[in-house]
Design an enzyme around this catalytic site. Structure first.
Site, PDB file in Angstrom:
ATOM      1  N   GLY A 186      74.593  24.138  32.874  1.00 50.73           N
ATOM      2  CA  GLY A 186      75.555  24.779  31.976  1.00 50.73           C
ATOM      3  C   GLY A 186      75.339  26.273  32.075  1.00 50.73           C
ATOM      4  N   HIS A 187      76.087  26.937  32.966  1.00 53.47           N
ATOM      5  CA  HIS A 187      75.900  28.372  33.177  1.00 53.47           C
ATOM      6  C   HIS A 187      76.891  29.149  32.316  1.00 53.47           C
ATOM      7  CE1 HIS A 187      73.755  27.663  37.293  1.00 53.47           C
ATOM      8  NE2 HIS A 187      73.126  27.152  36.252  1.00 53.47           N
ATOM      9  N   GLN A 224      69.258  24.690  37.076  1.00 50.40           N
ATOM     10  CA  GLN A 224      67.975  24.309  36.469  1.00 50.40           C
ATOM     11  C   GLN A 224      66.909  25.371  36.817  1.00 50.40           C
ATOM     12  OE1 GLN A 224      69.565  21.397  38.367  1.00 50.40           O
ATOM     13  NE2 GLN A 224      70.784  21.397  36.522  1.00 50.40           N
ATOM     14  N   ASP A 266      67.859  27.330  32.046  1.00 53.40           N
ATOM     15  CA  ASP A 266      68.448  28.084  30.934  1.00 53.40           C
ATOM     16  C   ASP A 266      67.924  29.523  30.864  1.00 53.40           C
ATOM     17  OD1 ASP A 266      69.661  25.654  30.141  1.00 53.40           O
ATOM     18  OD2 ASP A 266      67.823  25.089  29.103  1.00 53.40           O
ATOM     19  N   LYS A 294      70.818  32.417  34.336  1.00 51.21           N
ATOM     20  CA  LYS A 294      71.267  32.591  35.727  1.00 51.21           C
ATOM     21  C   LYS A 294      72.759  32.880  35.794  1.00 51.21           C
ATOM     22  CE  LYS A 294      69.632  28.520  36.739  1.00 51.21           C
ATOM     23  NZ  LYS A 294      68.899  28.238  35.499  1.00 51.21           N
TER      24      LYS A 294
HETATM   25  P1  IMP Z   1      68.707  15.451  34.597  1.00 53.07           P
HETATM   26  O1  IMP Z   1      68.822  16.615  35.519  1.00 53.07           O
HETATM   27  O2  IMP Z   1      69.907  15.244  33.732  1.00 53.07           O
HETATM   28  O3  IMP Z   1      68.265  14.205  35.308  1.00 53.07           O
HETATM   29  O4  IMP Z   1      67.509  15.784  33.549  1.00 53.07           O
HETATM   30  C1  IMP Z   1      66.147  15.898  33.967  1.00 53.07           C
HETATM   31  C2  IMP Z   1      65.435  16.989  33.174  1.00 53.07           C
HETATM   32  O5  IMP Z   1      65.961  18.263  33.539  1.00 53.07           O
HETATM   33  C3  IMP Z   1      65.609  16.909  31.649  1.00 53.07           C
HETATM   34  O6  IMP Z   1      64.417  17.378  31.035  1.00 53.07           O
HETATM   35  C4  IMP Z   1      66.755  17.866  31.362  1.00 53.07           C
HETATM   36  O7  IMP Z   1      66.709  18.368  30.046  1.00 53.07           O
HETATM   37  C5  IMP Z   1      66.441  18.949  32.386  1.00 53.07           C
HETATM   38  N1  IMP Z   1      67.645  19.694  32.787  1.00 53.07           N
HETATM   39  C6  IMP Z   1      68.632  19.283  33.602  1.00 53.07           C
HETATM   40  N2  IMP Z   1      69.556  20.242  33.758  1.00 53.07           N
HETATM   41  C7  IMP Z   1      69.142  21.289  33.037  1.00 53.07           C
HETATM   42  C8  IMP Z   1      69.659  22.603  32.832  1.00 53.07           C
HETATM   43  O8  IMP Z   1      70.691  23.009  33.374  1.00 53.07           O
HETATM   44  N3  IMP Z   1      68.927  23.404  32.008  1.00 53.07           N
HETATM   45  C9  IMP Z   1      67.758  23.009  31.450  1.00 53.07           C
HETATM   46  N4  IMP Z   1      67.225  21.806  31.622  1.00 53.07           N
HETATM   47  C10 IMP Z   1      67.909  20.946  32.417  1.00 53.07           C
END
Ligand code: IMP
Length: 426
Positions: free
Chosen positions: A45-46, A226, A18, A21
Site C-alpha cells: 500500500g504505497h 514491503q 511502510d 517508499k
Molecule cells: P503477506 O505478504 O500478505 O503474505 O504477509 C506476510 C507478512 O508481511 C505479514 O507480516 C504482513 O503484515 C507483512 N506485509 C506484507 N505486505 C506489507 C506491506 O506492504 N507493508 C508492511 N508489511 C507488509
C-alpha cells in the site's frame, strides 16, 4: 537522483515495510522514464499525497502520478487482475490518465480467487498475520510450477486446464485446513475470460522493453514493496512475505541483468514499525507505543491494522545496507518525533552478557535479545517547514548524523511530512 552515472536505481524498504517508499518513488520518479514494480502484489500500500489528496497504490507503480512516466508491473510481481482494474478505474476517476503508459509483464503470475481463499483459511497465514491478499499461495503455486501467468490468458484451453489443476490442489488444501469453503472452476474461468482482453492489451515482455529503453539512455526506477526484513531469504523467517524484497529481487523481478543496477536507495523511518507478527526487538511499551502510533498515524494502508512501533534500530538498518548494497538512505517521518523529549537509538543486542552488532538469523536468539540503546535529546520543535539541513534543530541533525554513522550509509533524503515538497535532498 538520476544523473549521467545513475540510470537504473532501486528503491527498497530497509526495515519491515511502510517506510514511505511511495512518497520517495513519487519524488524521484519526476526524473525517471520508467518505474517498474518487481515483487509482491496487492499486499503493498504505497501512499502518495499530492495537492491535498492522498493516493494509495497497491499494484500500480507510484510513478504513475507523473504524466510522462511509463510504469510496468514486472514478472516478479504476483498480479491480482481484479483489483488491478479497480485501481486503474480509481486513478481515472481522480483524473490520472494511465492509457498507453501502464504495462504488465506477460510472465507475471496471477493471483487467483482461490489463492485469496487459501490465504484467509490457513492457520499459517493467521500465525504470520498476512495481509490476506493471496500472496503466499500465489508464490507457492509459482514455485511448485502450478501457476497461471498473464500469457496463459492467450490460450483459453490451456487456461482452463491450468485453472482446473490449480483448483484441484487448492480444494485439497482447503479440506485439509478443515475449511468448508471450496473454489469453483467455472466462476474462476469466467472471471479470467472477462478480464483477459483488457489485461492482454497491457501485456508485454517487460524485461526486453525496459532493457531496450535502458540502451537508449532511459532512467529506470525499480520500485520495491514491503521491506528488507520481510524478505523471504534475509528477513525474520517465517514472519516474512513470500518474495525477495531486497535489491537482488529487483533484477530477477524486473527481468534485467544484475550489472544494470547503478544505485540502491534504502528508505527508513526515523523510528521503526512493523505490521503483522514476528520479532521487533526495539518495540515500545505503552503508553509511548500508542503515542507514536497516533503521531505517525501508524495504521496499515492495505489492511488498516495498527502498526507496532519501536525505536530506530541501527543493527537492522546496517544489515539492510549490507544485503542491498545501499548507496544512500532516505529517512522519512522525522517530523513524527518532533514532540518527544528523548529518543532511543539501538546500537546492538545483548544476550547472556554478550553484545551482538550483527542481525541474527535465528529467531530464538532474536526473541531473547535485549536492545542496547544510546539515548539522544529530542528537539521539541517543528521540522515540517525545513527544506535544508541547516533548517533542522541541532538535536535533529545530531540524531541523523548518528543514524548515518551507525548504519554506515550516507543520508541522501530526509522527509518531514507527507507532501511532495516536504523533503530535504542532500
Ligand atoms: P503477506 O505478504 O500478505 O503474505 O504477509 C506476510 C507478512 O508481511 C505479514 O507480516 C504482513 O503484515 C507483512 N506485509 C506484507 N505486505 C506489507 C506491506 O506492504 N507493508 C508492511 N508489511 C507488509
Amino acid at each position: 537522483m538520476f544523473d549521467q552515472h545513475i540510470r537504473t536505481l532501486v528503491v527498497v524498504g530497509a526495515q519491515w515495510g511502510d517506510e514511505g517508499k511511495g512518497k520517495l518513488v513519487d519524488v524521484i520518479a519526476e526524473g525517471a522514464d520508467w518505474v517498474v514494480r518487481y515483487q509482491g502484489g496487492a499486499n503493498a500500500g504505497h501512499t502518495v499525497a499530492i495537492g491535498g489528496r492522498s493516493f494509495v497504490l497497491h499494484q500500480i507503480p507510484s510513478g504513475i502520478l507523473h504524466p510522462g512516466v511509463r510504469c510496468a508491473i514486472g514478472n516478479g510481481v504476483v498480479l491480482d487482475p481484479d483489483t488491478l482494474f479497480e485501481e486503474i478505474e480509481e486513478l481515472i476517476a481522480d483524473g490520472v490518465d494511465v492509457s498507453g503508459r501502464l504495462y504488465v509483464s506477460d510472465r507475471a503470475h496471477l493471483v487467483m480467487p482461490y489463492h485469496k481463499l487459501l490465504d484467509g483459511e490457513s492457520a499459517a497465514s493467521k500465525q504470520i498475520g498476512t495481509t490476506g491478499r493471496g500472496i503466499g499461495p500465489a508464490y507457492e503455486d509459482k514455485v511448485a510450477r502450478r501457476g497461471v501467468r498473464v500469457l496463459d490468458l492467450r490460450h483459453p484451453e490451456r487456461l482452463r486446464s491450468l485453472v482446473e489443476s490449480g483448483i484441484a490442489h487448492a480444494n485439497t488444501q482447503l479440506a485439509a485446513f478443515g475449511s468448508s469453503q471450496r473454489a469453483d472452476v467455472e466462476s474462476t474461468v469466467d472471471l479470467l475470460e472477462r478480464l483477459a482482453p483488457r489485461l492482454l492489451e497491457l501485456a508485454d515482455d517487460i524485461g526486453l522493453v525496459v532493457s531496450r529503453a535502458r540502451k537508449s539512455g532511459a532512467a529506470v526506477l525499480l520500485e520495491g514493496a514491503q521491506g528488507s526484513l520481510l524478505d523471504v531469504d534475509h528477513g525474520t523467517y517465517p514472519f516474512v512475505t513470500s518474495s525477495n524484497t531486497t535489491s537482488g529481487g529487483a533484477v530477477t523481478g524486473a527481468g534485467l541483468a544484475p550489472t544494470s543496477i547503478d544505485a540502491v536507495l534504502g528508505v527508513v523511518k526515523a523510528y521503526t514499525t512493523r505490521v503483522g507478527n514476528g520479532p521487533l526487538p526495539t518495540e515500545l511499551d505503552e503508553p509511548l507505543a500508542s503515542e507514536v502510533r497516533r503521531l505517525g498515524n501508524e495504521y496499515g494502508a492495505t489492511t488498516g491494522r495498527p502498526r507496532r512501533c519501536g525505536w530506530f534500530d541501527a543493527v537492522v538498518v546496517r544489515y539492510a545496507s549490507r544485503i542491498n548494497g545501499l548507496t544512500g538512505l532516505a529517512v522519512t517521518k522525522l517530523d513524527v518525533l518532533d514532540t518527544l523529549d528523548r529518543l532511543g537509538l539501538c546500537t546492538g543486542y545483548e544476550l547472556d552478557g554478550e553484545t551482538f552488532t550483527e542481525f541474527p538469523g535465528d529467531l530464538v536468539t532474536l526473541d531473547a535479545v535485549k536492545p542496547r540503546y544510546e539515548w539522544m535529546e529530542g528537539w521539541q520543535k517543528p521540522t515540517t517547514e525545513a527544506r535544508r539541513m541547516e533548517d533542522l534543530p541541532s538535536q535533529a541533525r545530531r540524531y541523523l548524523d548518528r543514524i548515518q554513522e551507525l548504519a554506515e550509509t550516507r543520508i541522501a533524503y530526509i522527509s518531514v511530512g507527507t507532501r511532495r515538497d516536504q523533503i530535504i535532498g542532500l
